[in-house]
Design a protein around this motif. Structure first.
Motif, PDB file in Angstrom:
ATOM      1  N   ARG B 121       6.422  -5.155 -60.297  1.00 24.31           N
ATOM      2  CA  ARG B 121       5.995  -5.974 -61.431  1.00 24.31           C
ATOM      3  C   ARG B 121       4.510  -6.332 -61.325  1.00 24.31           C
ATOM      4  NH1 ARG B 121       7.093 -10.372 -65.116  1.00 24.31           N
ATOM      5  NH2 ARG B 121       5.105 -10.220 -66.163  1.00 24.31           N
ATOM      6  N   GLU B 122       4.089  -6.691 -60.090  1.00 25.50           N
ATOM      7  CA  GLU B 122       2.679  -7.046 -59.872  1.00 25.50           C
ATOM      8  C   GLU B 122       1.780  -5.836 -60.106  1.00 25.50           C
ATOM      9  OE1 GLU B 122       3.563 -10.510 -56.526  1.00 25.50           O
ATOM     10  OE2 GLU B 122       3.014  -8.497 -55.898  1.00 25.50           O
ATOM     11  N   ASP B 125       1.408  -5.257 -63.717  1.00 19.93           N
ATOM     12  CA  ASP B 125       0.470  -6.201 -64.317  1.00 19.93           C
ATOM     13  C   ASP B 125      -0.977  -5.800 -64.024  1.00 19.93           C
ATOM     14  OD1 ASP B 125       2.419  -7.693 -65.422  1.00 19.93           O
ATOM     15  OD2 ASP B 125       2.339  -9.359 -64.009  1.00 19.93           O
ATOM     16  N   ILE B 126      -1.202  -5.360 -62.767  1.00 18.32           N
ATOM     17  CA  ILE B 126      -2.570  -4.965 -62.414  1.00 18.32           C
ATOM     18  C   ILE B 126      -2.987  -3.750 -63.241  1.00 18.32           C
ATOM     19  CG2 ILE B 126      -4.037  -4.056 -60.577  1.00 18.32           C
ATOM     20  CD1 ILE B 126      -2.508  -5.749 -58.613  1.00 18.32           C
ATOM     21  N   ALA B 128      -1.899  -2.878 -66.148  1.00 16.38           N
ATOM     22  CA  ALA B 128      -2.134  -3.299 -67.533  1.00 16.38           C
ATOM     23  C   ALA B 128      -3.488  -3.987 -67.646  1.00 16.38           C
ATOM     24  CB  ALA B 128      -1.025  -4.249 -67.981  1.00 16.38           C
ATOM     25  N   PHE B 129      -3.825  -4.781 -66.624  1.00 18.56           N
ATOM     26  CA  PHE B 129      -5.107  -5.484 -66.653  1.00 18.56           C
ATOM     27  C   PHE B 129      -6.281  -4.508 -66.588  1.00 18.56           C
ATOM     28  CE2 PHE B 129      -8.484  -7.256 -63.866  1.00 18.56           C
ATOM     29  CZ  PHE B 129      -9.077  -8.064 -64.814  1.00 18.56           C
ATOM     30  N   LYS B 130      -6.198  -3.544 -65.658  1.00 23.34           N
ATOM     31  CA  LYS B 130      -7.294  -2.590 -65.512  1.00 23.34           C
ATOM     32  C   LYS B 130      -7.462  -1.782 -66.800  1.00 23.34           C
ATOM     33  CE  LYS B 130      -7.792  -3.483 -61.130  1.00 23.34           C
ATOM     34  NZ  LYS B 130      -8.921  -3.835 -60.313  1.00 23.34           N
TER      35      LYS B 130
END
Lengths: 378, 260
Positions: B121-122, B125-126, B128-130
């Protein structure tokens, strides 16, 4: 210090706070912190919460995971129409978040779901008519291209042609020699065990000769070539398709069929019969070795027995097989290459399909030809 | 040799020769990329810029000379250590070089799955952020073949940033991008340097970017097969060798006045 977080809602404002060491290295010591942080913050975003404030007091260190967590929280808040305040974040974090949030996410529309077994089966069945039509189209294009070639209206570069002839002909000689010689040995060996029972070892010669020339030679050559040449046709044209090289040809008005497919089809149509003749000879040599060295047949009588039963019509039938196989292998390879998708795994699939379909094609064609000639009594 | 290296050096080339077999492309290259620099490798087409980049990023060994990361001799180090150094560098290849059988999110996630102990999950998220950082929010589940060339480039950048590298290499970052996207990319490069303290090495011809972002450079010459100038491009424009000034002004005139 350990990474810690705090999520409190007061008067409609949700304060999301992170402090401590949040680098990847510190997070490794307490796995799942970041995930818990994100999911707690997301689930707290309900009720009368109208605004979200992200703060990071006493933050010792941070990199992607924390930024990503803040990003996920902020994006979710935006999508729920909440206002987000990032001014309490350390220098550098806020501008990065602003950049990431500047472009609104693309509306993904309906997400494709994994099809079930029945759905997949149905789709495969429904795809059949389309594929069949496509194959027929392709064969039609190649036939037209060949017609143009033989009437002198299509040019295909002679350099490509020579390359194909060399690659699928001369370069294949060692492997064809080895396999057909061994096949001849095996045929002679196995048949001699049965023929010995009747004291008819001498017929090993004609058995090997006839079976090699009429069917085994062409089939063996075909299978070797489909693994060697058909696969390479599919891989080469497929990677050209991935690099848009095929589109570049079309863009210049050069027909990819004329330029890529024609030399390969013609080259293999010439080379397969020639290689087959060679394989026939090598196979018979294998039989000769077993007959002379192990069964003690005199060389002269071995040759005489071979020539007695081996008629010219068998040679022609064998060559017809080879010609058909040449077309099947090159068409399968080129078709899969030309219809290859645009990524690396598509090239792999194209190569596999090329080999599988040409081997299946070879077996089916052999049965059809055999039935026809049996009916014709040849 | 290594005691001659300054403390703030991120990447140092000492007398590097780049060659293909016996054909020497560039020789006698010595320069220092300081931490936090935005360093431009410039020069005409075919002068060996990309080949030099491959040597710096550790893909091909130099024919002669040494490359230092900090004070560590990269090509003299054992394979394990070289891999560790390469993990701290990110590369944005000219055409993206995305793994075509994976979605964009999976492309960014792969190095994270390999080298970190973060949960799926983390990592998601990373990734998606990048991707959001390079303007590709919402494209997580697309395959490289389903997006445009410029987007593939930006996704390549998102992947280069996956492991928060110390040094990021860009091979022709703005080629094939529209002016707005190119400017946005420049802004992103500056932002990454300022916030994360990344060192950035860029191969480019794009004068607009050179003057916006660079504070250090090296100019490779195709005729003499070596570097003929180095330093801040703004300084070079004032006091550099004629060839360099011509390179830096010709294009500027063209930028303003069209092809003529």
């Amino acid at each position: 210090m350990q990474p810690t977080f705090d999520i409190t809602a007061r008067q409609g404002e949700l304060v999301v706070s992170a402090s401590g060491a949040w680098e990847k290295t510190s997070l490794a010591a307490c796995p799942g912190t970041c995930e818990t942080f994100t999911s707690r913050a997301l689930s707290a975003m309900q009720g009368d919460v109208r605004a979200v404030r992200l703060i990071a007091p006493e933050l010792e260190g941070w990199d992607s995971p924390l930024l990503a967590a803040f990003h996920t929280i902020a994006r979710e808040a935006f999508s729920r129409g909440l206002s987000v305040d990032v001014s309490g974040l350390p220098d550098g974090m806020a501008p990065m978040l602003d950049m990431a949030l500047a472009v609104p996410p693309r509306d993904q529309g309906v997400k494709k779901t994994e099809p079930g077994f029945l759905e997949m089966l149905g789709e495969k069945c429904l795809a059949w008519p389309g594929i069949t039509l496509d194959v027929v189209n392709f064969i039609g294009e190649v036939s037209q291209s060949m017609a143009r070639f033989f009437t002198g209206r299509a040019s295909c570069s002679s350099r490509d042609m020579w390359n194909v002839l060399r690659e699928c002909g001369v370069d294949a000689l060692p492997i064809v020699t080895l396999t057909s010689l061994l096949l001849g040995l095996i045929l002679a060996f196995v048949s001699s065990m049965q023929l010995k029972l009747f004291g008819a070892e001498i017929y090993v010669a004609s058995l090997v000769g006839v079976s090699m020339v009429r069917v085994m030679g062409p089939v063996l050559t075909g299978i070797v070539l489909s693994g060697r040449t058909g696969a390479s046709f599919a891989a080469v044209i497929g990677s050209m398709q991935v690099n848009e090289e095929v589109d570049a040809l079309t863009g210049f008005g050069i027909s990819p069929t004329d330029f890529l497919v024609l030399p390969r089809v013609l080259g293999l149509a010439v080379m397969t019969p020639l290689l087959t003749l060679y394989a026939d000879v090598a196979g018979m040599a294998g039989g000769f070795l077993v007959g002379v060295l192990m069964l003690g047949i005199a060389p002269a009588s071995y040759l005489a027995n071979t020539l007695e039963f081996l008629t010219m019509s068998y040679v022609w039938i064998g060559l017809l097989h080879a010609l058909v196989f040449g077309f099947i292998i090159s068409l399968c390879g080129c078709y899969q290459g030309i219809r290859c998708g645009r990524n690396a795994s598509a090239v792999g699939r194209a190569t596999t399909s090329a080999v599988v379909s040409s081997i299946v094609g070879i077996i089916v064609a052999t049965s059809v030809i055999t039935i026809i000639f049996t009916v014709l009594d040849l | 040799m290594s005691d001659a290296i300054a403390d703030n050096a991120a990447v140092t080339a000492q007398n590097v020769t780049v060659a293909y077999g016996s054909r020497v492309v560039q020789s006698g290259l010595s320069f220092t990329v300081r931490k936090g620099d935005i360093f431009i490798i410039m020069g005409g087409s075919g002068c060996g810029k990309s080949s030099l980049l491959r040597v710096l990023m550790g893909l091909t060994p130099p024919a002669q000379g040494a490359v230092y990361y900090g004070k560590e001799n990269f090509w003299g180090a054992p394979v394990k250590e070289r891999e560790a150094i390469m993990r701290r560098t990110g590369v944005m290849f000219q055409s993206g070089a995305l793994w075509t059988s994976r979605t964009l999110a999976e492309n960014v996630a792969l190095p994270l799955e390999y080298y970190t102990s973060l949960s799926p999950r983390e990592i998601r998220d990373i990734a998606a952020f990048k991707l959001a950082l390079v303007g590709l929010a919402g494209f997580e589940d697309f395959y490289p073949s389903e997006i445009s060339g410029g987007m593939r480039k930006r996704a390549g950048l998102a992947r280069a940033l996956a492991l928060d590298p110390d040094v990021v290499y860009f091979d022709e970052p703005s080629a094939g991008l529209d002016p707005v996207s190119a400017a946005r990319l420049d802004e992103l490069i500056l932002q990454l340097r300022d916030t994360l303290g990344m060192t950035v090495v860029v191969v480019t011809h794009e004068l607009a970017s050179i003057f916006t972002i660079a504070n250090n450079s090296v100019f490779l010459d195709a005729k003499t097969k070596t570097m003929i100038a180095g330093g801040d491009p703004h300084e070079l424009l004032k006091s550099g060798p004629d060839d360099v000034v011509e390179f830096l002004t010709r294009g500027k005139g063209r930028d303003r006045g069209g092809i003529a």
